[in-house]
Design a protein around this motif. Sequence first.
Motif, PDB file in Angstrom:
ATOM      1  N   GLU A 148       1.801   6.408  -7.196  1.00  0.00           N
ATOM      2  CA  GLU A 148       0.635   7.375  -7.456  1.00  0.00           C
ATOM      3  C   GLU A 148       1.083   8.746  -7.478  1.00  0.00           C
ATOM      4  OE1 GLU A 148      -2.611   6.152  -4.948  1.00  0.00           O
ATOM      5  OE2 GLU A 148      -3.461   4.905  -6.490  1.00  0.00           O
ATOM      6  N   SER A 149       1.755   9.182  -6.312  1.00  0.00           N
ATOM      7  CA  SER A 149       2.270  10.438  -6.307  1.00  0.00           C
ATOM      8  C   SER A 149       3.513  10.737  -7.487  1.00  0.00           C
ATOM      9  CB  SER A 149       3.266  10.735  -4.995  1.00  0.00           C
ATOM     10  OG  SER A 149       2.142  10.630  -3.931  1.00  0.00           O
ATOM     11  N   GLU A 150       4.057  10.051  -7.543  1.00  0.00           N
ATOM     12  CA  GLU A 150       5.257   9.878  -8.975  1.00  0.00           C
ATOM     13  C   GLU A 150       4.467  10.034 -10.233  1.00  0.00           C
ATOM     14  OE1 GLU A 150       9.172  10.103 -10.679  1.00  0.00           O
ATOM     15  OE2 GLU A 150       7.883  10.640  -8.998  1.00  0.00           O
ATOM     16  N   ILE A 151       3.332   9.212 -10.344  1.00  0.00           N
ATOM     17  CA  ILE A 151       2.550   9.465 -11.543  1.00  0.00           C
ATOM     18  C   ILE A 151       1.956  10.994 -11.841  1.00  0.00           C
ATOM     19  CG2 ILE A 151       0.270   9.061 -12.824  1.00  0.00           C
ATOM     20  CD1 ILE A 151       1.050   5.996 -11.634  1.00  0.00           C
ATOM     21  N   GLU A 152       1.399  11.599 -10.659  1.00  0.00           N
ATOM     22  CA  GLU A 152       0.833  13.098 -10.523  1.00  0.00           C
ATOM     23  C   GLU A 152       2.130  13.786 -10.829  1.00  0.00           C
ATOM     24  OE1 GLU A 152      -2.164  13.763 -10.683  1.00  0.00           O
ATOM     25  OE2 GLU A 152      -2.513  11.595 -10.780  1.00  0.00           O
ATOM     26  N   LYS A 161       2.754  13.344 -14.605  1.00  0.00           N
ATOM     27  CA  LYS A 161       1.719  14.284 -15.409  1.00  0.00           C
ATOM     28  C   LYS A 161       1.940  15.598 -15.225  1.00  0.00           C
ATOM     29  CE  LYS A 161      -2.028  10.643 -15.374  1.00  0.00           C
ATOM     30  NZ  LYS A 161      -3.056  10.206 -14.588  1.00  0.00           N
ATOM     31  N   ARG A 200       0.878  -1.151  -0.061  1.00  0.00           N
ATOM     32  CA  ARG A 200       0.025  -0.019   0.132  1.00  0.00           C
ATOM     33  C   ARG A 200       0.865   1.384   0.076  1.00  0.00           C
ATOM     34  NH1 ARG A 200      -2.480  -3.027   3.909  1.00  0.00           N
ATOM     35  NH2 ARG A 200      -4.482  -4.115   3.189  1.00  0.00           N
ATOM     36  N   ILE A 228       2.127   1.679  -3.644  1.00  0.00           N
ATOM     37  CA  ILE A 228       1.239   2.359  -4.330  1.00  0.00           C
ATOM     38  C   ILE A 228       1.130   3.792  -4.195  1.00  0.00           C
ATOM     39  CG2 ILE A 228      -1.430   2.423  -4.620  1.00  0.00           C
ATOM     40  CD1 ILE A 228      -1.448  -0.555  -4.203  1.00  0.00           C
ATOM     41  N   THR A 229       1.011   4.235  -2.662  1.00  0.00           N
ATOM     42  CA  THR A 229       1.024   5.694  -2.610  1.00  0.00           C
ATOM     43  C   THR A 229       2.176   6.495  -3.359  1.00  0.00           C
ATOM     44  OG1 THR A 229      -0.229   5.257  -0.661  1.00  0.00           O
ATOM     45  CG2 THR A 229       0.908   7.427  -0.734  1.00  0.00           C
TER      46      THR A 229
END
Length: 64
Positions: free
Chosen positions: A36-40, A43, A29, A32-33
């Motif tokens: 997700e932060s790296e994806i943002e 982007k 988990r 995943i956090t």
Amino acid sequence: MIIDEEPRKRGTSHELGCDLSAISADELRHRITLLESEIERIKGEIGRKEAGRKAADSLFGPKV
């Protein structure tokens, strides 16, 4: 003599395709956090680059 152990530190990296079987659900988990932060973050950088490209195109692009 008893030596106090330091709490286990979480890794801050994730290798794509790595074996996940030995990793706890809590650690997964956490990963995943982080991802997700790296994806943002990625982007956001894409948006900045596209905005810069659009501005350059409007300035230097062909005038039709």
